[in-house]
Design a protein around this motif. Sequence first.
Motif, PDB file in Angstrom:
ATOM      1  N   LYS A   1      -9.242 -13.591   2.382  1.00  0.00           N
ATOM      2  CA  LYS A   1      -9.188 -12.909   1.236  1.00  0.00           C
ATOM      3  C   LYS A   1      -7.947 -11.997   1.090  1.00  0.00           C
ATOM      4  CE  LYS A   1     -13.258 -13.098  -0.909  1.00  0.00           C
ATOM      5  NZ  LYS A   1     -13.478 -13.338  -2.295  1.00  0.00           N
ATOM      6  N   TYR A   2      -7.314 -11.928   0.128  1.00  0.00           N
ATOM      7  CA  TYR A   2      -6.077 -11.006   0.040  1.00  0.00           C
ATOM      8  C   TYR A   2      -6.633  -9.373  -0.358  1.00  0.00           C
ATOM      9  CZ  TYR A   2      -3.340 -15.268   0.776  1.00  0.00           C
ATOM     10  OH  TYR A   2      -2.960 -16.509   1.387  1.00  0.00           O
ATOM     11  N   ILE A   3      -5.710  -8.660   0.232  1.00  0.00           N
ATOM     12  CA  ILE A   3      -6.206  -7.431  -0.375  1.00  0.00           C
ATOM     13  C   ILE A   3      -4.984  -6.656  -0.968  1.00  0.00           C
ATOM     14  CG2 ILE A   3      -7.096  -5.100   0.490  1.00  0.00           C
ATOM     15  CD1 ILE A   3      -8.485  -6.387   2.686  1.00  0.00           C
ATOM     16  N   PHE A   4      -5.027  -5.993  -2.170  1.00  0.00           N
ATOM     17  CA  PHE A   4      -3.813  -5.463  -2.657  1.00  0.00           C
ATOM     18  C   PHE A   4      -4.020  -4.109  -2.181  1.00  0.00           C
ATOM     19  CE2 PHE A   4      -2.131  -2.977  -6.341  1.00  0.00           C
ATOM     20  CZ  PHE A   4      -0.805  -3.588  -6.176  1.00  0.00           C
ATOM     21  N   ILE A   5      -2.788  -3.399  -1.775  1.00  0.00           N
ATOM     22  CA  ILE A   5      -2.833  -2.266  -1.086  1.00  0.00           C
ATOM     23  C   ILE A   5      -2.119  -1.373  -1.732  1.00  0.00           C
ATOM     24  CG2 ILE A   5      -2.068  -0.951   1.019  1.00  0.00           C
ATOM     25  CD1 ILE A   5      -2.721  -3.498   2.760  1.00  0.00           C
ATOM     26  N   LEU A   6      -2.615   0.073  -2.176  1.00  0.00           N
ATOM     27  CA  LEU A   6      -1.971   0.676  -3.031  1.00  0.00           C
ATOM     28  C   LEU A   6      -0.966   1.596  -2.122  1.00  0.00           C
ATOM     29  CD1 LEU A   6      -4.530   1.947  -5.491  1.00  0.00           C
ATOM     30  CD2 LEU A   6      -2.894   0.238  -6.090  1.00  0.00           C
ATOM     31  N   ASN A   7       0.274   1.939  -2.169  1.00  0.00           N
ATOM     32  CA  ASN A   7       1.011   2.618  -1.500  1.00  0.00           C
ATOM     33  C   ASN A   7       1.309   2.152  -0.115  1.00  0.00           C
ATOM     34  OD1 ASN A   7       1.558   4.536  -3.371  1.00  0.00           O
ATOM     35  ND2 ASN A   7      -0.302   5.868  -2.734  1.00  0.00           N
TER      36      ASN A   7
ATOM     37  N   ARG B   1      -4.877   6.739  12.277  1.00  0.00           N
ATOM     38  CA  ARG B   1      -5.939   6.125  11.507  1.00  0.00           C
ATOM     39  C   ARG B   1      -5.768   6.337  10.066  1.00  0.00           C
ATOM     40  NH1 ARG B   1     -11.684   5.895  14.810  1.00  0.00           N
ATOM     41  NH2 ARG B   1     -10.835   5.386  16.666  1.00  0.00           N
ATOM     42  N   VAL B   2      -6.251   5.447   8.953  1.00  0.00           N
ATOM     43  CA  VAL B   2      -5.996   5.504   7.965  1.00  0.00           C
ATOM     44  C   VAL B   2      -7.384   5.442   7.272  1.00  0.00           C
ATOM     45  CG1 VAL B   2      -5.296   4.758   5.505  1.00  0.00           C
ATOM     46  CG2 VAL B   2      -3.752   4.609   7.644  1.00  0.00           C
ATOM     47  N   GLU B   3      -7.907   6.434   6.248  1.00  0.00           N
ATOM     48  CA  GLU B   3      -9.155   6.493   5.610  1.00  0.00           C
ATOM     49  C   GLU B   3      -9.055   6.203   4.264  1.00  0.00           C
ATOM     50  OE1 GLU B   3     -11.179  10.267   6.305  1.00  0.00           O
ATOM     51  OE2 GLU B   3     -11.850   9.563   8.262  1.00  0.00           O
ATOM     52  N   GLY B   4      -9.705   5.412   3.789  1.00  0.00           N
ATOM     53  CA  GLY B   4      -9.583   5.126   2.353  1.00  0.00           C
ATOM     54  C   GLY B   4     -10.897   4.295   1.757  1.00  0.00           C
ATOM     55  N   VAL B   5     -10.844   3.871   0.660  1.00  0.00           N
ATOM     56  CA  VAL B   5     -11.783   3.007   0.028  1.00  0.00           C
ATOM     57  C   VAL B   5     -11.248   1.770  -0.382  1.00  0.00           C
ATOM     58  CG1 VAL B   5     -11.125   3.847  -2.283  1.00  0.00           C
ATOM     59  CG2 VAL B   5     -13.546   3.087  -1.950  1.00  0.00           C
TER      60      VAL B   5
ATOM     61  N   ALA C   1      -5.798   4.296   0.021  1.00  0.00           N
ATOM     62  CA  ALA C   1      -5.964   5.260   1.064  1.00  0.00           C
ATOM     63  C   ALA C   1      -6.306   6.712   0.689  1.00  0.00           C
ATOM     64  CB  ALA C   1      -4.650   5.482   1.907  1.00  0.00           C
ATOM     65  N   TYR C   2      -6.979   7.309   1.304  1.00  0.00           N
ATOM     66  CA  TYR C   2      -7.137   9.005   0.802  1.00  0.00           C
ATOM     67  C   TYR C   2      -6.083   9.742   1.151  1.00  0.00           C
ATOM     68  CZ  TYR C   2     -12.092   7.643   0.640  1.00  0.00           C
ATOM     69  OH  TYR C   2     -13.421   6.989   0.245  1.00  0.00           O
ATOM     70  N   ASN C   3      -5.793  10.697   0.412  1.00  0.00           N
ATOM     71  CA  ASN C   3      -4.687  11.632   0.608  1.00  0.00           C
ATOM     72  C   ASN C   3      -5.274  12.805   1.373  1.00  0.00           C
ATOM     73  OD1 ASN C   3      -2.191  12.880   0.766  1.00  0.00           O
ATOM     74  ND2 ASN C   3      -1.876  13.205  -1.606  1.00  0.00           N
ATOM     75  N   ARG C   4      -5.338  12.781   2.685  1.00  0.00           N
ATOM     76  CA  ARG C   4      -6.126  13.947   3.137  1.00  0.00           C
ATOM     77  C   ARG C   4      -5.049  15.183   3.527  1.00  0.00           C
ATOM     78  NH1 ARG C   4     -11.633  13.135   4.571  1.00  0.00           N
ATOM     79  NH2 ARG C   4     -12.012  11.153   3.751  1.00  0.00           N
TER      80      ARG C   4
END
Length: 108
Positions: free
Chosen positions: A3-9, A22-26, A40-43
């Motif tokens: 599976k290919y995942i498109f990553i924002l930023n 670590r990178v938290e996100g959805v 990724a969440y912008n914490r």
Amino acid sequence: MKKYIFILNAIELINKLVNGKRVEGVLYMDQNTGRLTFKAYNRQPRKREKDQMVKKLPWGWVKESAKMLKVFGSFPKDLGTARVMGLLEEHTHDAKNAMIDREIIEFC
């Protein structure tokens, strides 16, 4: 199955991972493209001012925060109920005087 995942930023994400963070996100399916996407969440660290000490009392303190005046008191149990009640009255009186002094100094 791959599976290919498109990553924002992606550049920011890779920089964080290289630095050992670590990178938290959805992870979700994008409705427009139908691709599996990671965002990724912008914490941000919480920025809060420390409470300012108005006065240190024998059994606690009086502090001032941005919105509140805080009074804390802690008394040893071995003094007994009657003695603690008397100390509580003195503590409250001292806290009131500290707030009055703060007002006087603030307006002078």
